[in-house]
Design a protein around this motif. Structure first.
Motif, short mmCIF file in Angstrom:
data_model
loop_
_atom_site.label_atom_id
_atom_site.label_comp_id
_atom_site.label_asym_id
_atom_site.label_seq_id
_atom_site.Cartn_x
_atom_site.Cartn_y
_atom_site.Cartn_z
N LYS A 118 52.15 15.17 26.92
CA LYS A 118 52.20 16.35 27.78
C LYS A 118 51.22 17.41 27.30
O LYS A 118 51.50 18.62 27.36
N GLY A 119 50.07 16.97 26.81
CA GLY A 119 49.04 17.88 26.37
C GLY A 119 49.19 18.41 24.96
O GLY A 119 48.28 19.07 24.45
N GLU A 120 50.31 18.12 24.30
CA GLU A 120 50.54 18.61 22.94
C GLU A 120 50.23 17.53 21.92
O GLU A 120 50.46 16.33 22.15
N ARG A 121 49.77 17.94 20.77
CA ARG A 121 49.43 17.00 19.71
C ARG A 121 50.69 16.40 19.11
O ARG A 121 51.67 17.09 18.85
N VAL A 122 50.63 15.09 18.85
CA VAL A 122 51.72 14.37 18.21
C VAL A 122 51.24 13.70 16.92
O VAL A 122 51.81 13.90 15.86
N MET A 123 50.18 12.89 17.04
CA MET A 123 49.62 12.21 15.86
C MET A 123 48.11 12.19 15.97
O MET A 123 47.56 11.98 17.05
N TYR A 124 47.47 12.36 14.83
CA TYR A 124 46.03 12.19 14.78
C TYR A 124 45.66 10.73 14.61
O TYR A 124 44.71 10.24 15.22
N GLU A 125 46.44 9.99 13.81
CA GLU A 125 46.11 8.60 13.50
C GLU A 125 47.37 7.80 13.31
O GLU A 125 48.35 8.26 12.72
N LEU A 126 47.36 6.56 13.81
CA LEU A 126 48.48 5.64 13.65
C LEU A 126 47.91 4.23 13.52
O LEU A 126 47.30 3.72 14.46
N GLY A 127 48.09 3.61 12.35
CA GLY A 127 47.53 2.28 12.19
C GLY A 127 47.93 1.60 10.90
O GLY A 127 48.40 2.24 9.95
N LEU A 128 47.73 0.29 10.87
CA LEU A 128 48.06 -0.54 9.71
C LEU A 128 47.15 -0.23 8.53
O LEU A 128 45.95 0.03 8.70
N GLN A 129 47.72 -0.28 7.34
CA GLN A 129 46.96 -0.12 6.10
C GLN A 129 46.87 -1.42 5.32
O GLN A 129 45.83 -1.76 4.79
#
Length: 826
Positions: A356-367
């Motif tokens: 809805k236009g608001e920031r939630v996460m910058y990055e999401l991924g496997l390490q």
């Protein structure tokens, strides 16, 4: 329908492992095109920004190779190494921009960050082999571009790791030599010998190593004999009970020596001792592990009632409801927006996730994806894998339409650049919306019943690493929830079952076939979630549900003390590792430090173990002898750290080669720094990052033969809005119906409707255009009459698809991040 592929190539024994390497580095060129059976207009949807995390194009990669040959002339780089003494460029890929440089572009209309690449180079330093990281840029290449050591992302203070194994072709030949030298023994005990001319001979033997880096810097190898399988890929189900130890401490393979042999619980100091023991009257033979139909993954013959009919499938008659910019790999769906990208080591990742236009996460991924085994034989007793070493992105092979993903899904291609070539992975990511078998919400009141359909968006990829296929799902729900789910399937890495009462085989698993035992192991997959909940300044709290005995004035005099419970908030004020709480007695919440909802509550997201087989686990083994310091992130379920540009990852693929002195030591990241922000003497600005683990404590049983099933091997973590919205936002998007129940009382009607003659009436039925009574009202759309779908909407015609042969890692060092050289490669 049968999936058609080119027949397997017959390999000579001398080049067996080398060709596996060659296949992985020079994989298939073919692919298939997904049919678009839906007659819909091409969407004109464009991402708001450029995907600054996208991998290199083929042109960029080619330019970087040329630039490195000129800029690193002193290394005398070769495109096609012919010797293990050659220096060559193993991989090039995009170096993801620092978040500090990206946020201005994303949120403040600043310029895009300069683009850089990274390269892994196999080079010799003081006549010893190393893998060395460089950064190249800025891009596009120009006179100001340069090559510099890539050091700032590693907390070891170096950008290189010594490669303890210089010649994989020689190692494979060494293993074959071991088997050949004891061919009389293997013929006696196993009824088979190694076939150097054809290692895939189903009646022959192959010899696999398990390498271990020991703390003092040496290298130890145990080789075990295996059957290659009858074309089923079941090699890890066919271990044989003969093991040989190799002293590999000498840097030159010519100095390696075969030492002890192990069979049926007995260690023999030499080959001669082993051979002599066979003639002793008290020598006990164990049955060999023989392949057969029991290892087949398919049953084309059985026909129980119902199998003659196809199962139900999901269809999408009106086309997708999400919007996709294929060029930028940008997706928008019911308030969610995000970018997709991949990396060679870790596969699929998402960036700039907003709701809805608001920031939630910058990055999401496997390490990293780690599997750590335990057992009572030399192979299983020290076995562990770090799958980024083999390339979770390089093994994202094509998805099967109508099976891996619905026929209507959108399929995206990916690529990687290795050994001076760009490799295309067609249809390796799918995006689709799905309606599960349960509602999002429902309620039956006295006068009405409301049912809200549950639909969610999935971004999916499958990485095949040796014997296991990992299915990665990033799931988006209409209320703003994100779920990260992993399922595993494939052949287990099993142990030989000796039927020896003096051994402790049942301590580590179960007997699952004539001469086969399961081997307990932990899967721990580490993910990064760089949360920016309503902005970059966040706080982490543990909201505890605690019992309490208290007194309320309204209870007196009947009740003096009341046993109840209340909420107690514990701020997480320094970097820490947490485990899921007993009895789920705490909520792990990441709050915005300054943004509140309409009710004055801090906007937040809850981190919770999601759907799957119980709570997600961490590593059982304490202070693993094998792992050393290479995977300390596996010791707790979740971690909360300061976010730093110099700490972009929790692991590196080359940690596998230096477990006791890794390039990235997670303990140096999770070092109890303060998470308090806004203090004059602290540079910390409140931008925190969460690392969390998925996985399973896997004790395979007979139901894991031939393959582990995905519904028994799933785990997930969910990020759930917690006061992030003013109310449930799914009400705005969900499809559903409200049924008015018949009754005598004038209540419970629809908003805005009035009663007619004492009854609640008036609804124009949109499907037939007839005036009906008051009984039904839909929110969202309904399906109309006269829909027609072609057969491919239900069962894609797989005869149309052609897929060329590709290689799957064999779980030795072949085709891994080690940068192996290929004998005779062109």
């Amino acid at each position: 329908m049968e999936w058609r592929a080119k027949p397997l190539i017959t390999l000579t024994a001398a080049c067996f492992f080398a060709v596996l390497i060659l296949l992985l580095i020079f994989p298939f060129d073919g692919g298939f095109s997904t049919p678009n059976y839906q007659s819909q207009k091409k969407q004109s949807f464009v991402a708001p920004k450029t995907n600054i995390w996208a991998d290199l194009t083929e042109s960029e990669a080619s330019d970087i190779y040329d630039f490195l040959y000129k800029d690193l002339t002193y290394l005398n780089l070769t495109k096609h190494p012919k010797s293990n003494r050659d220096n060559f460029i193993f991989i090039v890929e995009a170096l993801r921009p620092n978040k500090t440089d990206a946020v201005s572009y994303l949120y403040d209309a600043g310029p895009a960050p300069r683009r850089w690449a990274k390269a892994a180079v196999a080079q010799h330093i003081h006549n010893e082999p190393y893998m060395v990281y460089y950064m190249v840029g800025p891009l596009p290449l120009s006179p100001e571009s340069r090559t510099v050591p890539l050091e700032y992302v590693f907390n070891s203070g170096r950008n290189y790791v010594k490669n303890p194994v210089q010649d994989f072709v020689a190692i494979s030949e060494f293993g074959l030599t071991i088997a050949e030298n004891i061919s009389d023994i293997t013929q006696d005990l196993l009824g088979a010998v190694a076939n150097r001319e054809n290692p895939d001979d189903p009646l022959g033997l192959i010899c696999w190593p398990r390498g271990s880096r020991i703390e003092r810097g040496g290298f130890s190898l145990w080789f075990q004999l295996y059957k290659p399988g009858l074309g089923s890929g079941a090699r890890t189900l066919l271990p044989q009970g003969i093991y040989a130890k190799v002293n590999a401490s000498d840097a030159n393979i010519d100095g390696w020596t075969v030492g002890q042999f192990y069979y049926n619980g007995v260690i023999y100091d030499t080959e001669e001792d082993f051979r002599a023991a066979l003639s002793e009257p008290d020598f006990v033979r164990t049955p060999p592990n023989v392949d057969g139909p029991w290892s087949d993954t398919e049953d084309f013959e059985s026909s129980p009632p119902g199998r003659e009919l196809p199962p139900p499938v999901s269809v999408q008659p009106y086309g997708p409801r999400y919007r996709l910019d294929r060029e930028q790999q940008y997706v928008s769906w019911f308030g969610f927006e995000f970018y997709i990208t991949t990396a060679q080591a870790t596969g699929l990742a998402l960036f700039d996730i907003r709701f809805k236009g608001e920031r939630v996460m910058y990055e999401l991924g496997l390490q990293e994806a780690m599997a750590h085994y335990a057992g009572d034989d030399p192979m299983q007793g020290g076995l562990e894998f770090m799958d980024s070493f083999f390339g979770m992105g390089k093994t994202m092979f094509e998805l099967v339409p109508g099976y891996d993903c619905p026929a209507y899904a959108d399929y995206l291609d990916t690529r990687f650049h290795q050994a001076h070539k760009t490799h295309e992975l067609p249809n390796s990511i799918c995006v689709f919306e799905h309606t599960p078998d349960y509602l999002l919400s429902r309620h039956t009141a006295q006068y009405s019943v409301t049912a809200s359909r549950n639909t969610y968006l999935i971004v999916r990829a499958v990485s095949t690493v040796g014997n296991y296929d990992y299915t990665f799902d990033y799931v988006f729900y209409m209320d703003g929830t994100l779920e990260i789910k992993v399922r595993a399937s494939g052949f287990i890495f099993a142990a030989f079952y000796a039927r020896n009462s003096n051994k402790n085989e049942n301590e580590y698993g179960h007997r699952i076939h004539d001469a086969l035992a399961s081997s307990m192991h932990d899967h721990v997959l580490n993910f990064k979630a760089d949360l920016d909940v309503a902005g970059p300044t966040n706080d982490m709290v543990r909201l505890a549900l605690e019992p309490i005995t208290t007194t309320y004035p309204w209870d007196k005099p009947e009740v003096k003390d009341r046993n109840t419970m209340h909420l107690v908030e514990h701020a997480v004020t320094e970097e820490a590792g947490l485990d899921w709480p007993k009895n789920s007695g705490e909520f792990y919440l990441v709050y915005s430090a300054d943004q509140k909802n309409a009710w004055g509550e801090r906007k937040g997201y809850r981190i919770t173990s999601g759907t799957g087989m119980g709570s997600t686990p961490h590593l059982t083994i304490l202070n693993s002898t094998t792992l050393g310091d290479s995977a300390r992130w596996a010791e707790h379920d979740i971690w909360i750290l300061q976010r730093k540009d110099t700490e972009p990852r929790s692991a590196d693929p080359l940690n596998y080669f230096a477990p006791h002195d890794p390039l990235i030591d997670f303990t140096k990241m999770a070092n109890h720094e303060s998470l308090k922000h806004g203090e004059a003497d602290s540079p910390y600005d409140g931008d925190l990052v969460v690392y969390f683990n998925l996985g399973a404590h896997h004790v395979p049983h007979s139901g894991d033969v031939p393959n582990t099933l995905q519904h028994t091997s799933a785990s997930s973590v969910m990020f759930v809005p917690h006061n992030f919205n003013d109310r449930d936002p799914s009400r705005e998007s969900v499809q559903g119906v409200r049924l008015q129940l018949k009754g005598t009382k004038n209540s419970g009607g629809f908003a805005g409707e009035t009663s007619i003659n004492g009854d609640l009436r008036s609804r124009l039925d949109r499907r037939v255009g007839a005036q009906k009574l008051h009984d039904i009202k839909y929110f969202g759309s309904t399906y109309e009459q006269g829909m027609k779908l072609p057969l491919e909407a239900f069962e894609p015609d797989l005869e149309r698809y052609r897929s060329s042969e590709h290689a799957v890692t064999d779980l030795s060092y072949n085709g891994s991040a080690a940068g192996v050289w290929m004998k005779g490669a062109e």
